[in-house]
Design an enzyme around this catalytic site. Structure first.
Site, PDB file in Angstrom:
ATOM      1  N   SER A  49     -10.057  39.933  11.357  1.00 20.51           N
ATOM      2  CA  SER A  49     -10.532  39.820  12.731  1.00 20.51           C
ATOM      3  C   SER A  49     -11.981  40.305  12.770  1.00 20.51           C
ATOM      4  CB  SER A  49      -9.670  40.686  13.653  1.00 20.51           C
ATOM      5  OG  SER A  49      -9.882  42.054  13.336  1.00 20.51           O
ATOM      6  N   ASP A  81     -10.070  35.431  11.961  1.00 15.52           N
ATOM      7  CA  ASP A  81      -9.146  35.464  13.098  1.00 15.52           C
ATOM      8  C   ASP A  81      -9.944  35.736  14.379  1.00 15.52           C
ATOM      9  OD1 ASP A  81      -6.685  35.573  14.425  1.00 15.52           O
ATOM     10  OD2 ASP A  81      -6.394  37.710  13.995  1.00 15.52           O
ATOM     11  N   ASP A 103     -12.322  31.070  18.938  1.00 20.06           N
ATOM     12  CA  ASP A 103     -11.508  31.355  20.120  1.00 20.06           C
ATOM     13  C   ASP A 103     -12.369  31.183  21.365  1.00 20.06           C
ATOM     14  OD1 ASP A 103     -10.075  32.391  22.210  1.00 20.06           O
ATOM     15  OD2 ASP A 103      -9.576  34.287  21.228  1.00 20.06           O
ATOM     16  N   GLU A 133      -8.032  27.925  20.050  1.00 19.80           N
ATOM     17  CA  GLU A 133      -6.968  28.442  20.925  1.00 19.80           C
ATOM     18  C   GLU A 133      -7.073  27.790  22.288  1.00 19.80           C
ATOM     19  OE1 GLU A 133      -6.288  32.716  21.010  1.00 19.80           O
ATOM     20  OE2 GLU A 133      -5.952  32.663  23.168  1.00 19.80           O
ATOM     21  N   HIS A 179      -0.404  39.936  21.852  1.00 21.90           N
ATOM     22  CA  HIS A 179      -0.898  40.806  20.780  1.00 21.90           C
ATOM     23  C   HIS A 179      -0.457  42.243  21.011  1.00 21.90           C
ATOM     24  CE1 HIS A 179      -4.114  37.562  20.590  1.00 21.90           C
ATOM     25  NE2 HIS A 179      -3.551  37.528  19.407  1.00 21.90           N
ATOM     26  N   HIS A 207       0.411  33.359  17.650  1.00 18.92           N
ATOM     27  CA  HIS A 207      -0.219  34.682  17.546  1.00 18.92           C
ATOM     28  C   HIS A 207       0.735  35.734  18.106  1.00 18.92           C
ATOM     29  CE1 HIS A 207      -4.626  33.763  16.748  1.00 18.92           C
ATOM     30  NE2 HIS A 207      -4.029  32.584  16.677  1.00 18.92           N
ATOM     31  N   GLY A 208       0.435  36.991  17.830  1.00 18.87           N
ATOM     32  CA  GLY A 208       1.234  38.084  18.391  1.00 18.87           C
ATOM     33  C   GLY A 208       2.694  37.992  17.991  1.00 18.87           C
ATOM     34  N   SER A 210       4.410  39.790  15.651  1.00 24.12           N
ATOM     35  CA  SER A 210       5.121  41.006  15.251  1.00 24.12           C
ATOM     36  C   SER A 210       6.074  41.391  16.374  1.00 24.12           C
ATOM     37  CB  SER A 210       4.132  42.156  15.036  1.00 24.12           C
ATOM     38  OG  SER A 210       3.284  41.893  13.946  1.00 24.12           O
ATOM     39  N   ASP A 231       0.048  41.190  12.379  1.00 24.79           N
ATOM     40  CA  ASP A 231      -0.842  42.336  12.196  1.00 24.79           C
ATOM     41  C   ASP A 231      -0.105  43.638  12.522  1.00 24.79           C
ATOM     42  OD1 ASP A 231      -3.003  43.970  11.788  1.00 24.79           O
ATOM     43  OD2 ASP A 231      -4.164  43.271  13.499  1.00 24.79           O
TER      44      ASP A 231
HETATM   45 ZN   LIG Z   1      -4.323  36.452  17.802  1.00 20.08          ZN
END
Ligand SMILES: [Zn+2]
Length: 283
Positions: A49, A81, A103, A133, A179, A207-208, A210, A231
């Site tokens: 990132s 990222d 992004d 995105e 996120h 994304h996000g 986790s 992440d």
């Molecule tokens: Zn992301």
């Protein structure tokens, strides 16, 4: 070997599985990811990132990523990222990243299309693949903060227009993930994933991811998600392992002894993800 993002994701798109994109900030994380990929025979995406680049320096991240890819027995892409700034994206391309994300989700549709096209014109000219995105993914990713109320799901019709006009390689969509660490259980809009996939027919990015339940990940992959960003799960594995080690060994001052278990803990999580996403055995 270092390959482009689209080389990895085109196969995932065709064969209906997803590849993990794991955030890197230092050598131990890079090694944990590569070892996990080799042990599961999985293609993989190393991503940094803007915060990661600020912390380690773009030269260090690029050198680590390229060295790791060169030595790896599996295909590896090096990806930026959430690039929000044209100059930053160009800097990463110059340093050898094989994939970049622009992004432009903070802009309205036309503005997002414009900045994405600008990046793609340069990136494609030098063989670098591009992620964009559409819609707004909630939560906090380094210095990008999107309030829950401002998060907006991706509109399938806009997605079709966006992909046609920009010729983007893969698209990050907002379908209910966020996120950071979840407070409750995230609810994914599966119908939306399915509709967008049918309309754009390119690799889609989640994304996000986790903390999203296994069953939800499996379903999202079956409906067309091909790149899954992780992440937070790595951060938790890393920091918990260090806390545990220091609790048991409060007098140890050897960075290798302290970071070694953290690397192993991350590696175990990454291997689990690779099995879950279906990328294991695909290298
Ligand atoms: Zn992301």
């Amino acid at each position: 070997m270092l390959v482009t993002g689209i080389e990895i994701l085109q196969d995932a798109h065709k064969n209906n599985y997803a590849v993990g994109a794991f955030n890197v900030n230092n050598m131990e994380i890079v090694q944990a990811i590569i070892e996990a990929a080799e042990e599961t025979n999985s293609p993989v995406i190393l991503q940094a990132s803007q915060g990661g680049l600020k912390y380690a320096g773009v030269e260090y991240i690029a050198a680590l990523g390229k060295l790791a890819a060169e030595k790896a027995k599996v295909p590896v892409a090096l990806h930026l990222d959430h690039g929000t700034d044209f100059d930053q994206v160009m800097l990463c391309i110059r340093h050898g990243f094989s994939s970049v994300m622009i992004d432009g989700s903070r802009f309205e549709l036309e503005g997002n299309i414009a900045i994405t096209k600008k990046v793609i014109e340069v990136a494609h000219a030098v063989g670098v693949s591009v992620e964009a995105e559409l819609g707004k993914i909630g939560g906090t990713e380094d210095d990008i903060v999107v309030d829950e109320r401002d998060a907006t799901f991706t509109d399938p019709k806009e997605a079709k227009k966006f992909v046609e006009e920009t010729n983007v390689d893969y698209l990050a969509i907002a379908v209910g993930t966020a996120h950071g660490v979840y407070k409750g259980e995230p609810k994914l809009d599966f119908e939306r994933i399915k509709t967008i996939k049918e309309m754009v027919n390119i690799p889609l990015v989640l994304h996000g991811s986790s903390g999203v339940p296994k069953e939800a990940i499996e379903k999202a992959v079956s409906l067309g998600i091909n790149k899954i960003n992780i992440d937070t799960d790595l951060r938790m594995a890393f920091s918990n392992a260090i806390k545990d080690f220091l609790k048991e060994n409060p007098d140890n001052i050897d960075p290798r002894k302290i970071l070694g278990p953290a690397k192993e803990a991350m590696k175990e999580i990454i291997k689990e993800k690779m099995e879950l996403f279906g990328s294991a055995g695909r290298a």
